[in-house]
Design an enzyme around this catalytic site. Structure first.
Site, short mmCIF file in Angstrom:
data_model
loop_
_atom_site.label_atom_id
_atom_site.label_comp_id
_atom_site.label_asym_id
_atom_site.label_seq_id
_atom_site.Cartn_x
_atom_site.Cartn_y
_atom_site.Cartn_z
N ASN A 162 0.90 -1.45 -0.01
CA ASN A 162 0.00 -0.12 -0.10
C ASN A 162 0.99 1.36 0.02
OD1 ASN A 162 0.72 -0.74 2.48
ND2 ASN A 162 -1.03 0.18 3.48
N ARG A 170 11.49 3.65 5.17
CA ARG A 170 11.19 3.83 6.39
C ARG A 170 12.10 2.74 7.38
NH1 ARG A 170 5.09 4.32 8.81
NH2 ARG A 170 5.16 2.17 8.97
N LYS A 185 12.19 -8.03 1.30
CA LYS A 185 11.17 -8.73 0.48
C LYS A 185 10.05 -7.64 0.32
CE LYS A 185 7.69 -10.94 1.31
NZ LYS A 185 6.78 -10.20 0.26
N ALA A 187 6.38 -6.60 -1.26
CA ALA A 187 4.97 -7.33 -1.71
C ALA A 187 4.93 -7.54 -3.30
CB ALA A 187 3.72 -6.40 -1.54
N GLY A 239 2.60 -5.25 7.83
CA GLY A 239 1.60 -5.85 7.20
C GLY A 239 0.51 -6.35 8.10
N SER A 240 -0.14 -7.41 7.96
CA SER A 240 -1.37 -7.86 8.58
C SER A 240 -0.96 -8.56 9.86
CB SER A 240 -2.27 -9.02 7.87
OG SER A 240 -1.62 -9.98 7.70
N GLU A 261 4.75 -3.64 12.44
CA GLU A 261 3.66 -2.76 12.27
C GLU A 261 2.69 -3.36 11.73
OE1 GLU A 261 1.20 -0.57 10.76
OE2 GLU A 261 2.64 0.12 9.26
N LEU A 262 1.52 -3.52 12.42
CA LEU A 262 0.43 -4.53 11.96
C LEU A 262 -0.71 -3.93 11.77
CD1 LEU A 262 1.48 -7.37 14.38
CD2 LEU A 262 2.36 -6.99 12.25
N CYS A 295 -3.20 1.37 6.99
CA CYS A 295 -3.24 0.86 8.45
C CYS A 295 -3.72 1.86 9.47
CB CYS A 295 -2.30 0.08 9.24
SG CYS A 295 -0.62 1.20 8.79
N GLU A 392 -10.69 -4.41 9.86
CA GLU A 392 -10.01 -3.48 9.08
C GLU A 392 -10.29 -3.45 7.85
OE1 GLU A 392 -5.40 -1.75 8.65
OE2 GLU A 392 -5.45 -3.83 8.93
#
Length: 489
Positions: A162, A170, A185, A187, A239-240, A261-262, A295, A392
């Protein structure tokens, strides 16, 4: 040059190979995968598809480069980041177009992300020379304490689709500043931004082996063997929450340093004393940044009963006036969602809420065209038991939930396993402090709809993550603290 020719030109400029040890190379298996334009469904290009052999080649390069990179002068590490910052700014238009084509966000917003991404390099370029230790005398006066800060070592970085450029910078920024080598890695939906970033860092002077980039459609055989190998000492993931839990399990065997960071489920709380114009402006920012695929997006809008109807009316007018279309077109404000799965998820959440009594004020269904468009949507009187109150959304849907009291708003806002960010709009100073302190989130936007800033610590609590990215503490995630006790003095 036609628009189509321009698009083809910028795609052609990006390497489609893996970046390992400072070299571009095909996947060991020879496999490739297709990168799709979500606004049309058309294939943009094919990119090398990394596997386990490629992953270990990247890890070998990172492990070999780590000793010399850790000793690299901090000033020069910072200068590399500063040169990369300059290159990002110089190539902002091309990089934004690449991002729009592979991810779908409007071109103006993509250009804004390149600027935001570049700021992480500028920030951590300055932090590279500010890594401090300490010296003190023991309380009994019999010893001296020397405190050192040293790089944690080779790091695995996993970024989402996203914000394909900003999430890379970051993580890469503090790792470079701290002296850590990296395997990134990205997405599989958005590999081109990461590959373009790798080339910029190479041009900026990053030594061979410090960064490798491994696009792949099957992340398990790439990430899990490295996390279990023992040479990787740090894992950073955005990610998730579901994937984050799995990666934490895989990292546990080697007791890796982790930062996560979920997912989020951000409450957006508007009190009846708020400046309603500012609240609606903030809601548009918090909800529609990145098409709602963030997020940090406002997921639940709690509005005090006395102003709920007026707030809903104003927000509906703003949302309904947004122009939907391909992100490269002039004046487009809302692009497509990332894929059909994402669109079906959003529609399912809207259908569930409507089935439970919510009212559709605007939108409520897919957009026109071949791409994965969804109309900006406002739902009123959304019951707390609806699925989108606990899930979400990751799309352009604003559910409005009325409340009566401050205590009720806080209780409902905290009624979630997530705790990334919350937003509060009030002109009462005492209430502002009470509510900000009571909300169980790592960040609070007080009378503003955007909290992300490279100079501020970004991260959540509960199941929204571990650690912080950005700000003065961001580099700490890539540093170990070593204590040397000195006797005989």
């Amino acid at each position: 040059m036609t628009a189509a020719d321009r698009e083809a030109q910028v795609i052609d400029q990006v390497s489609k190979q893996l970046f390992i040890g400072g070299r571009w190379r095909d996947a060991a298996s020879g496999a490739t995968f297709k990168v799709e334009d979500p606004s049309t469904g058309a294939v943009l290009c094919e990119v090398s598809d990394a596997g386990t052999d490629d992953a270990f080649a990247a890890l070998d390069a990172a492990a070999a480069a780590q000793p010399s990179w850790a000793k690299h002068p901090p000033r020069e590490r910072g200068e590399i980041l500063r040169r990369a910052y300059d290159l990002l700014i110089q190539r902002q238009d091309d990089l934004a177009l690449i991002m729009t084509l592979e991810m779908g966000k409007p071109l103006a917003e993509a250009k804004g992300e390149i600027g935001y991404a570049a700021e992480f390099f500028r920030w951590f370029a300055e932090e590279a020379v500010r890594i401090e230790g300490g010296f003190s005398i023991s309380p009994n006066g019999q010893a001296r304490f020397l405190i050192m800060r040293q790089p944690v070592g080779p790091s695995m970085l996993i970024t989402p689709w996203n914000f394909p450029m900003a999430m890379g910078t970051r993580k890469i920024g503090p790792a470079v500043a701290a002296g850590c080598t990296m395997v990134l890695k990205p997405a599989h939906q958005t590999p081109l931004s990461a590959l373009a970033l790798a080339d910029i860092l190479r041009e900026a002077g990053l030594p061979d082996g410090v960064l490798s980039v491994l696009p792949t459609t099957d992340p398990g055989p790439v990430t899990e063997p490295l996390l279990r190998d023992g040479r990787i000492r740090k894992m950073s993931f955005t990610g998730s929450t579901a994937v984050g839990r799995l990666l934490l399990e895989q990292s546990a065997g080697q007791v890796l340093r982790t930062s996560m960071e979920l997912g989020g489920n951000a409450p957006f709380v508007v009190f009846d004393d708020a400046d309603l114009d500012a609240a609606v402006d903030g809601a548009m920012q918090a909800k529609m940044r990145n098409i709602g695929e963030a997020c940090t997006a406002a997921n639940r809008m709690y509005v005090q009963a006395g102003v709920a109807e007026e707030f809903a009316r104003r927000l509906s007018e703003r949302m309904g006036a947004l122009r939907i279309g391909r992100g490269t077109e002039d004046g487009v404000q809302v692009g497509p969602l990332i894929d059909d799965k994402a669109r079906r998820k959003v529609q399912g959440l809207v259908d569930d809420a409507v089935g439970r009594g919510a009212k559709v004020l605007v939108g409520g269904g897919p957009g026109d065209g071949a791409g994965y468009f969804y109309r900006p949507t406002v739902l009123a009187d959304v019951p707390q038991e609806s699925r989108l109150s606990h899930t979400e959304i990751f799309g352009p849907v604003a559910p409005i939930i009325p409340f009566d009291s401050e205590e009720e708003a806080i209780a409902e806002a905290n009624d979630t396993e997530f705790g990334l960010v919350s937003y509060v709009f009030t002109q009462d100073l005492g209430r502002a402090f009470r509510v900000s302190e009571a909300l169980e989130t790592g960040m609070v936007g007080l009378n503003q709809g955007i909290v992300s800033n490279p100079a501020a610590p970004f991260g959540g609590v509960k199941q929204s993550g571990l650690g912080r990215e950005g700000g003065r503490v961001g580099i700490d995630e890539f540093l170990e603290t070593k204590y040397v006790g000195i006797g005989g003095v």
